[in-house]
Design a protein around this motif. Structure first.
Motif, mmCIF file in Angstrom:
data_model
loop_
_atom_site.group_PDB
_atom_site.id
_atom_site.type_symbol
_atom_site.label_atom_id
_atom_site.label_comp_id
_atom_site.label_asym_id
_atom_site.label_seq_id
_atom_site.Cartn_x
_atom_site.Cartn_y
_atom_site.Cartn_z
ATOM 1 N N GLU A 1 -4.171 -5.682 -2.519
ATOM 2 C CA GLU A 1 -4.622 -4.299 -2.915
ATOM 3 C C GLU A 1 -3.617 -3.295 -2.866
ATOM 4 O O GLU A 1 -3.206 -2.651 -3.754
ATOM 5 C CB GLU A 1 -5.786 -3.899 -2.085
ATOM 6 N N LEU B 1 -0.288 -4.182 -2.890
ATOM 7 C CA LEU B 1 0.586 -4.363 -3.914
ATOM 8 C C LEU B 1 0.220 -4.160 -5.453
ATOM 9 O O LEU B 1 0.986 -3.579 -6.217
ATOM 10 C CB LEU B 1 1.057 -5.944 -3.885
ATOM 11 N N ALA B 2 -1.101 -4.186 -5.690
ATOM 12 C CA ALA B 2 -1.734 -3.959 -6.721
ATOM 13 C C ALA B 2 -1.531 -2.371 -7.081
ATOM 14 O O ALA B 2 -1.370 -1.914 -8.082
ATOM 15 C CB ALA B 2 -2.990 -4.288 -7.126
ATOM 16 N N GLY B 3 -1.831 -1.609 -5.939
ATOM 17 C CA GLY B 3 -1.901 -0.097 -5.841
ATOM 18 C C GLY B 3 -0.548 0.378 -6.202
ATOM 19 O O GLY B 3 -0.176 1.348 -6.762
#
Lengths: 119, 155
Positions: free
Chosen positions: B151, B153-155
């Protein structure tokens, strides 16, 4: 926190996929809808056992079931499976990003080694 | 040209990551075992994460602890920590991931020296299918755990 609960959901989906029978069920439902009785026969297990597996898959949205008369029919819940695949993709991106930076560190170490030990 | 990273789910409790590096194994091993090197790549710049400290006692039974901060969780620090189970210079490194308690995965890094290149295989094994299942309940309170990392890294 919405983000956390989404992560927890994905994790639950992974846990649901952590079983060979459940993965088999998904594969089977990918070909055709089936009743719990069909699935129990195909995977050579009791009706109760199969019900439990289907319940786990249904909880995380990987499978949807509907009761028609006395028969409970199972089908795929497609969207969640895509999310799980997306997770693996993003995990790969993390490692890929790490390793690309590791490449730079390694190049520097190689240069330093060359300076120390001229060939 | 960048080498490809592959990630594959091997079984209900195993994930395998593979990659080739353009250097002999001793150099790749050095980058995984020296904190001043490790901190330069373990947290990719694109993640927005700030690594505050990186302690590594790389010997069998020694521990490690990476403390970091992320902009979405201001004022809070998070940590990855664990122990080195096996340290075999240039060929194998095994460590635990204890931030998730007993349910954390065991990571085994194998380095295969091919002269000018090294192929690494990183195997992450959860203690059991049940432990993997149990881990899901602890995620809300564990920002440092596996799924949250994604999460972040995705954000």
């Amino acid at each position: 926190m919405a983000q956390c609960s989404k992560a927890a959901q994905l994790d639950a989906a992974f846990a649901a996929l952590s079983d060979a029978t459940r993965r088999g069920v998904l594969e089977q439902l990918g070909r055709a809808d089936a009743s719990i009785t069909d699935l129990a026969e195909r995977f050579e297990m009791t009706l109760t056992g199969m019900k439990k597996h289907v319940a786990v898959l249904e909880d995380v949205g990987l499978v949807a079931t509907a009761k028609v008369g006395r028969v409970r029919t199972c089908k795929l819940g497609r969207r969640r499976l895509d999310e799980v695949t997306a997770w693996i993709d993003r995990y790969r991106q993390l490692w890929s990003a790490r390793f690309d930076e590791l490449d730079q560190v390694i190049e520097e170490l190689k240069l330093k080694e060359k300076e120390r030990v001229p060939r | 040209m960048k080498n490809d990273t592959t990630v594959e789910r091997k079984s209900e409790r195993e994930v395998v990551i593979t990659r080739t590096f353009n250097a002999p194994a001793r150099i790749v091993f050095e980058a995984w075992t020296k904190p001043e090197l490790m901190r330069r790549w373990w947290v990719p710049k694109s993640s927005g994460i700030t690594l505050l400290s990186c302690e590594m006692d790389v010997r069998t039974g020694g521990g490690y602890r990476f403390v970091f901060k992320h902009p979405t969780v201001p004022g809070e620090t998070m940590a990855f920590f664990g122990k080195y189970v096996e340290v075999s210079p240039h060929s194998r490194l095994v460590w635990t991931n204890d931030e998730s308690g007993d349910d954390g995965q065991l990571s085994t890094l194998t380095l295969e020296d091919r002269g000018d290149t090294t192929r690494i295989v990183l195997l992450e094994v959860y203690p059991s299918g049940a432990a993997y299942e149990a881990a899901k309940g602890s995620y809300d309170g564990m920002p440092e755990s596996f799924a949250q990392l994604d999460e972040l890294l995705a954000g």
